[in-house]
Scaffold this motif. Sequence first.
Motif, short mmCIF file in Angstrom:
data_model
loop_
_atom_site.label_atom_id
_atom_site.label_comp_id
_atom_site.label_asym_id
_atom_site.label_seq_id
_atom_site.Cartn_x
_atom_site.Cartn_y
_atom_site.Cartn_z
N CYS A 53 0.71 -1.23 0.03
CA CYS A 53 0.05 -0.08 0.04
C CYS A 53 0.92 1.28 0.21
N THR B 216 -5.31 -10.22 -4.76
CA THR B 216 -6.48 -10.96 -4.79
C THR B 216 -7.31 -10.45 -6.21
N GLN C 167 -6.53 -2.37 -4.11
CA GLN C 167 -6.75 -1.84 -3.11
C GLN C 167 -6.49 -2.39 -1.63
N CYS C 168 -5.84 -1.63 -0.77
CA CYS C 168 -5.39 -2.07 0.61
C CYS C 168 -6.45 -2.51 1.39
N PRO C 169 -6.59 -3.46 1.93
CA PRO C 169 -7.57 -4.33 2.85
C PRO C 169 -7.61 -3.55 4.12
N ASP C 170 -6.68 -2.64 4.41
CA ASP C 170 -6.56 -2.03 5.87
C ASP C 170 -7.08 -0.70 5.60
#
Length: 113
Positions: A73, A83, A87-90
């Motif tokens: 990120c 995946t 986009q950053c999952p956090d």
Amino acid sequence: MHELPVVLDIIRVMDEEAEKNKIKKINKISLVIGELSSIIDESVQMYFEVAAKGHPCEGADLVFEHRPAMLRCQSCGKKFPHTRDFQCPDCGGDSILIKGTGREFYILSFDGQ
């Protein structure tokens, strides 16, 4: 079609390892394939079955371990596997590909006797 030279290299390396370690029969070869490498398991398996005839690795089981491309990120610095998007999952920030990840293709290990 680009899997054939890769398979021939696997067989060459296994021939060298068999000779160096006095192995008569290689039973299993574990391979690592990165998701961006464009190497297809089924093609490797097909070429291997034909090209390995007469070599110590003839009939060896090929085990494929898949590795994802890794992202970082740009906002928070978190590293995570790719995946479906970047986009950053956090934090939801945009991420970039970590150089060299997801393109792996190598022999991880082998078993023989």
